[in-house]
Design a protein around this motif. Structure first.
Motif, short mmCIF file in Angstrom:
data_model
loop_
_atom_site.label_atom_id
_atom_site.label_comp_id
_atom_site.label_asym_id
_atom_site.label_seq_id
_atom_site.Cartn_x
_atom_site.Cartn_y
_atom_site.Cartn_z
N TYR A 11 0.80 -1.23 0.00
CA TYR A 11 0.00 0.00 0.00
C TYR A 11 0.83 1.28 0.00
O TYR A 11 0.29 2.37 0.08
CB TYR A 11 -0.99 -0.03 1.18
CG TYR A 11 -1.95 -1.18 1.00
CD1 TYR A 11 -3.11 -1.02 0.26
CD2 TYR A 11 -1.64 -2.44 1.50
CE1 TYR A 11 -3.96 -2.08 0.04
CE2 TYR A 11 -2.49 -3.51 1.28
CZ TYR A 11 -3.64 -3.33 0.56
OH TYR A 11 -4.49 -4.40 0.33
N PRO A 13 2.61 4.31 -1.55
CA PRO A 13 2.46 5.01 -2.83
C PRO A 13 3.75 4.90 -3.65
O PRO A 13 4.83 4.66 -3.09
CB PRO A 13 2.16 6.45 -2.42
CG PRO A 13 2.67 6.59 -1.04
CD PRO A 13 2.60 5.23 -0.40
N PRO A 33 0.44 9.43 5.59
CA PRO A 33 -0.71 9.11 4.72
C PRO A 33 -0.86 7.60 4.49
O PRO A 33 -1.97 7.08 4.43
CB PRO A 33 -0.38 9.83 3.41
CG PRO A 33 0.61 10.88 3.77
CD PRO A 33 1.38 10.35 4.94
N TRP A 34 0.25 6.92 4.40
CA TRP A 34 0.26 5.46 4.23
C TRP A 34 -0.36 4.78 5.46
O TRP A 34 -1.22 3.90 5.33
CB TRP A 34 1.71 5.02 4.00
CG TRP A 34 2.02 3.57 4.07
CD1 TRP A 34 1.65 2.60 3.19
CD2 TRP A 34 2.83 2.91 5.06
NE1 TRP A 34 2.17 1.39 3.56
CE2 TRP A 34 2.90 1.56 4.71
CE3 TRP A 34 3.51 3.36 6.19
CZ2 TRP A 34 3.63 0.63 5.45
CZ3 TRP A 34 4.22 2.44 6.93
CH2 TRP A 34 4.28 1.09 6.57
N CYS A 36 -2.45 6.15 7.61
CA CYS A 36 -3.88 6.49 7.64
C CYS A 36 -4.66 5.58 6.70
O CYS A 36 -5.77 5.12 7.05
CB CYS A 36 -4.10 7.95 7.28
SG CYS A 36 -3.59 9.11 8.59
N ALA A 37 -4.10 5.29 5.54
CA ALA A 37 -4.77 4.38 4.60
C ALA A 37 -4.86 2.97 5.19
O ALA A 37 -5.90 2.29 5.04
CB ALA A 37 -4.02 4.35 3.27
N HIS A 39 -5.00 2.28 8.41
CA HIS A 39 -6.03 2.37 9.44
C HIS A 39 -7.41 2.20 8.81
O HIS A 39 -8.26 1.47 9.34
CB HIS A 39 -5.96 3.70 10.18
CG HIS A 39 -7.20 3.99 10.97
ND1 HIS A 39 -7.47 3.40 12.19
CD2 HIS A 39 -8.27 4.77 10.69
CE1 HIS A 39 -8.64 3.81 12.62
NE2 HIS A 39 -9.15 4.65 11.73
N ASP A 40 -7.63 2.86 7.68
CA ASP A 40 -8.93 2.76 7.00
C ASP A 40 -9.23 1.32 6.58
O ASP A 40 -10.37 0.85 6.69
CB ASP A 40 -8.98 3.69 5.79
CG ASP A 40 -8.99 5.16 6.18
OD1 ASP A 40 -9.26 5.48 7.37
OD2 ASP A 40 -8.72 6.00 5.30
N ILE A 41 -8.20 0.60 6.12
CA ILE A 41 -8.38 -0.81 5.75
C ILE A 41 -8.76 -1.62 6.99
O ILE A 41 -9.71 -2.41 6.96
CB ILE A 41 -7.11 -1.38 5.10
CG1 ILE A 41 -6.90 -0.75 3.72
CG2 ILE A 41 -7.17 -2.90 5.01
CD1 ILE A 41 -5.53 -1.02 3.11
N GLY A 70 -6.35 6.34 13.46
CA GLY A 70 -6.43 7.13 12.23
C GLY A 70 -5.83 8.51 12.40
O GLY A 70 -5.02 8.76 13.29
#
Length: 155
Positions: A11, A13, A33-34, A36-37, A39-41, A70
């Motif tokens: 994941y 970027p 940002p990585w 946070c992404a 965490h969303d998963i 997050g």
């Protein structure tokens, strides 16, 4: 365990992958940002009542807070009293030479073993009140898996 598995490296970027491939260590600005992404998963899977294993180099306490809470963890830098996610962090602990040897054997990965020292320099091992176990990399893979499974089953 029959749980869904995610490798956090999948994941990153393209800019992060390029930096690491060039031997440039990531900084907080690259990683947040990585995280946070990720965490969303995790939040999505938990809301679907799915158990998950995430392989991730959450090197700093703040990074682990972000995985749990997050983006809100960035401002407070503190874990929430009642985190929405029940995460057991597994700190795989071992000397740099063992880890470097394993990295050299890994094929097709964008992070070169030369970046390992920067990860050790960044590392803040988990500590109370974080929910974690520490597992020695000196053990065999079956022993490591058994120790982790045992901790998971104990809750």
């Amino acid at each position: 365990l029959g749980w869904k598995f995610y490798d956090a490296d999948d994941y990153h970027p393209p800019e992060n992958r390029k930096k690491m491939a060039e031997g440039i260590p990531l900084n907080d600005e690259d990683r947040i940002p990585w995280l946070c992404a990720l965490h969303d998963i995790l939040r999505r899977e938990v809301s679907s009542r799915q158990h998950v294993v995430l392989a991730c180099s959450a090197l700093k306490k703040m990074y682990r807070h972000i995985l749990d809470s997050g983006a809100s963890a960035i401002e407070s830098n503190q874990p929430r009293e009642n985190p929405g996610l029940k995460i057991l962090f597994v700190h795989l602990d071992g000397p740099m030479d063992i880890i470097a040897d394993r990295l050299r054997k890994r094929r097709g990965h964008f992070m070169p073993p030369e970046l390992l020292k920067s990860q050790f320099d960044t590392l803040e091992p988990p500590s109370a009140p974080e929910n974690f176990i520490t597992v020695s990399l000196a053990k065999s893979l079956p022993e490591i898996v058994l120790e982790i499974e045992s901790a998971v089953r104990q809750g």
